[in-house]
Design a protein around this motif. Structure first.
Motif, PDB file in Angstrom:
ATOM      1  N   LEU A  25       5.101   5.367   0.018  1.00  0.00           N
ATOM      2  CA  LEU A  25       4.396   3.893   0.267  1.00  0.00           C
ATOM      3  C   LEU A  25       3.347   3.386  -0.666  1.00  0.00           C
ATOM      4  N   THR A  26       2.884   4.227  -1.335  1.00  0.00           N
ATOM      5  CA  THR A  26       1.724   3.722  -2.806  1.00  0.00           C
ATOM      6  C   THR A  26       2.196   3.002  -3.497  1.00  0.00           C
ATOM      7  N   ALA A  27       3.598   4.061  -4.101  1.00  0.00           N
ATOM      8  CA  ALA A  27       4.604   3.727  -4.527  1.00  0.00           C
ATOM      9  C   ALA A  27       5.299   2.229  -5.200  1.00  0.00           C
ATOM     10  N   ALA A  28       5.358   2.045  -3.549  1.00  0.00           N
ATOM     11  CA  ALA A  28       6.052   0.894  -3.119  1.00  0.00           C
ATOM     12  C   ALA A  28       4.664  -0.380  -2.869  1.00  0.00           C
ATOM     13  N   PHE A  29       3.838   0.124  -2.535  1.00  0.00           N
ATOM     14  CA  PHE A  29       3.019  -0.597  -2.077  1.00  0.00           C
ATOM     15  C   PHE A  29       1.779   0.002  -2.497  1.00  0.00           C
ATOM     16  N   PRO A  30       1.421  -0.663  -3.972  1.00  0.00           N
ATOM     17  CA  PRO A  30       0.514  -0.025  -4.668  1.00  0.00           C
ATOM     18  C   PRO A  30      -1.287  -0.078  -4.042  1.00  0.00           C
ATOM     19  N   HIS A  31      -1.675  -1.607  -3.775  1.00  0.00           N
ATOM     20  CA  HIS A  31      -2.483  -1.701  -3.633  1.00  0.00           C
ATOM     21  C   HIS A  31      -2.693  -1.810  -1.394  1.00  0.00           C
ATOM     22  N   LEU A  32      -2.036  -1.437  -0.445  1.00  0.00           N
ATOM     23  CA  LEU A  32      -1.982  -1.766   0.845  1.00  0.00           C
ATOM     24  C   LEU A  32      -3.121  -1.353   1.116  1.00  0.00           C
ATOM     25  N   LEU A  33      -3.451   0.146   0.417  1.00  0.00           N
ATOM     26  CA  LEU A  33      -4.802   0.531   1.476  1.00  0.00           C
ATOM     27  C   LEU A  33      -5.924  -0.583   1.689  1.00  0.00           C
ATOM     28  N   GLU A  34      -5.883  -0.952   0.649  1.00  0.00           N
ATOM     29  CA  GLU A  34      -7.002  -1.862   0.161  1.00  0.00           C
ATOM     30  C   GLU A  34      -7.203  -3.116   1.119  1.00  0.00           C
ATOM     31  N   GLU A  35      -6.038  -3.257   2.166  1.00  0.00           N
ATOM     32  CA  GLU A  35      -5.413  -4.749   2.301  1.00  0.00           C
ATOM     33  C   GLU A  35      -5.997  -4.576   4.100  1.00  0.00           C
ATOM     34  N   VAL A  36      -5.716  -2.833   4.805  1.00  0.00           N
ATOM     35  CA  VAL A  36      -5.668  -2.214   6.106  1.00  0.00           C
ATOM     36  C   VAL A  36      -6.728  -1.609   6.392  1.00  0.00           C
ATOM     37  N   ASP A  37      -7.492  -1.599   7.307  1.00  0.00           N
ATOM     38  CA  ASP A  37      -8.770  -0.821   8.004  1.00  0.00           C
ATOM     39  C   ASP A  37      -8.270   0.921   7.970  1.00  0.00           C
ATOM     40  N   ALA A  38      -6.884   1.281   7.778  1.00  0.00           N
ATOM     41  CA  ALA A  38      -6.710   2.214   8.032  1.00  0.00           C
ATOM     42  C   ALA A  38      -4.786   2.759   7.817  1.00  0.00           C
ATOM     43  N   MET A  39      -4.600   4.090   7.627  1.00  0.00           N
ATOM     44  CA  MET A  39      -3.608   4.180   7.539  1.00  0.00           C
ATOM     45  C   MET A  39      -3.011   5.659   8.159  1.00  0.00           C
ATOM     46  N   VAL A  40      -1.605   5.310   9.301  1.00  0.00           N
ATOM     47  CA  VAL A  40      -0.991   7.080   9.250  1.00  0.00           C
ATOM     48  C   VAL A  40       0.105   6.615   8.895  1.00  0.00           C
ATOM     49  N   ALA A  41      -0.023   7.575   7.863  1.00  0.00           N
ATOM     50  CA  ALA A  41       1.257   8.031   7.819  1.00  0.00           C
ATOM     51  C   ALA A  41       1.951   8.778   7.828  1.00  0.00           C
ATOM     52  N   GLU A  42       3.198   9.757   7.363  1.00  0.00           N
ATOM     53  CA  GLU A  42       4.221  10.965   7.912  1.00  0.00           C
ATOM     54  C   GLU A  42       4.744  10.473   9.429  1.00  0.00           C
TER      55      GLU A  42
END
Length: 179
Positions: A25-42
């Protein structure tokens, strides 16, 4: 990203809950974490917040991925889960059975995820909401695939996108029109 920015500018908190492997996910969207409050992956197994990243479940044994490859199945290993094509489900079940593992098999359209039993998008979201001090009763989930059923069950409102799988559209409180 523009919609996420508008939502956050309007005072909403945004948690992305995905079946994807965090590194992919971070390879496809490298700055996504900066745009959200939290990420739940896998699919609920990994939580990433401003405090860092943590596993919400123990990783499946590395020997599982090795055995799947030995059975001719192409797979990808995340921090916790193992992902593959859903077309390999039958052979994957044989490998899991032969190893005596307690795994959940979760479909996401043409993909299949192997997870520790009990790990779902809902369990991951509940952990993220707890970290953020938010209630599931004030939460809207948006989804499109089989692995979103538990997510809808954990939220006050479940919204299916127009091209969601039929079972999720039937489960949703609201179905969006258009693409």
């Amino acid at each position: 990203i523009a919609a996420v920015r508008r939502a956050r500018a309007g005072g909403l908190r945004v948690v992305v809950v995905t079946g994807r492997i965090m590194a992919e996910l971070t390879a496809a969207f490298p700055h996504l974490l900066e745009e959200v409050d939290a990420m739940v992956a896998e699919n609920g197994a990994v939580l990433v917040t401003s405090a860092g990243s943590r596993r919400l479940a123990p990783a499946l044994p590395a020997e599982l991925a090795d055995a799947l490859v030995g059975a001719g199945i192409t797979c990808r290993r995340g921090e916790v889960l193992v992902a593959m094509s859903a077309a390999d489900e039958g052979r994957a079940i044989e490998v899991i059975r032969s190893m005596g593992l307690d795994c959940a098999l979760v479909r996401n359209r043409a993909e299949l995820m192997l997870l520790p039993a009990g790990v779902t998008k809902a369990s991951g979201l509940v952990a993220a909401l707890a970290d953020l001090g938010l209630s599931p009763h004030n939460t809207v989930a948006v989804g499109d695939a089989e692995n979103d059923h538990s997510l809808f069950d954990a939220c006050e409102v479940g919204v299916a996108v127009a091209n969601a799988v039929p079972s999720l559209r039937a489960h949703a409180d609201l179905v969006l029109e258009g693409q």
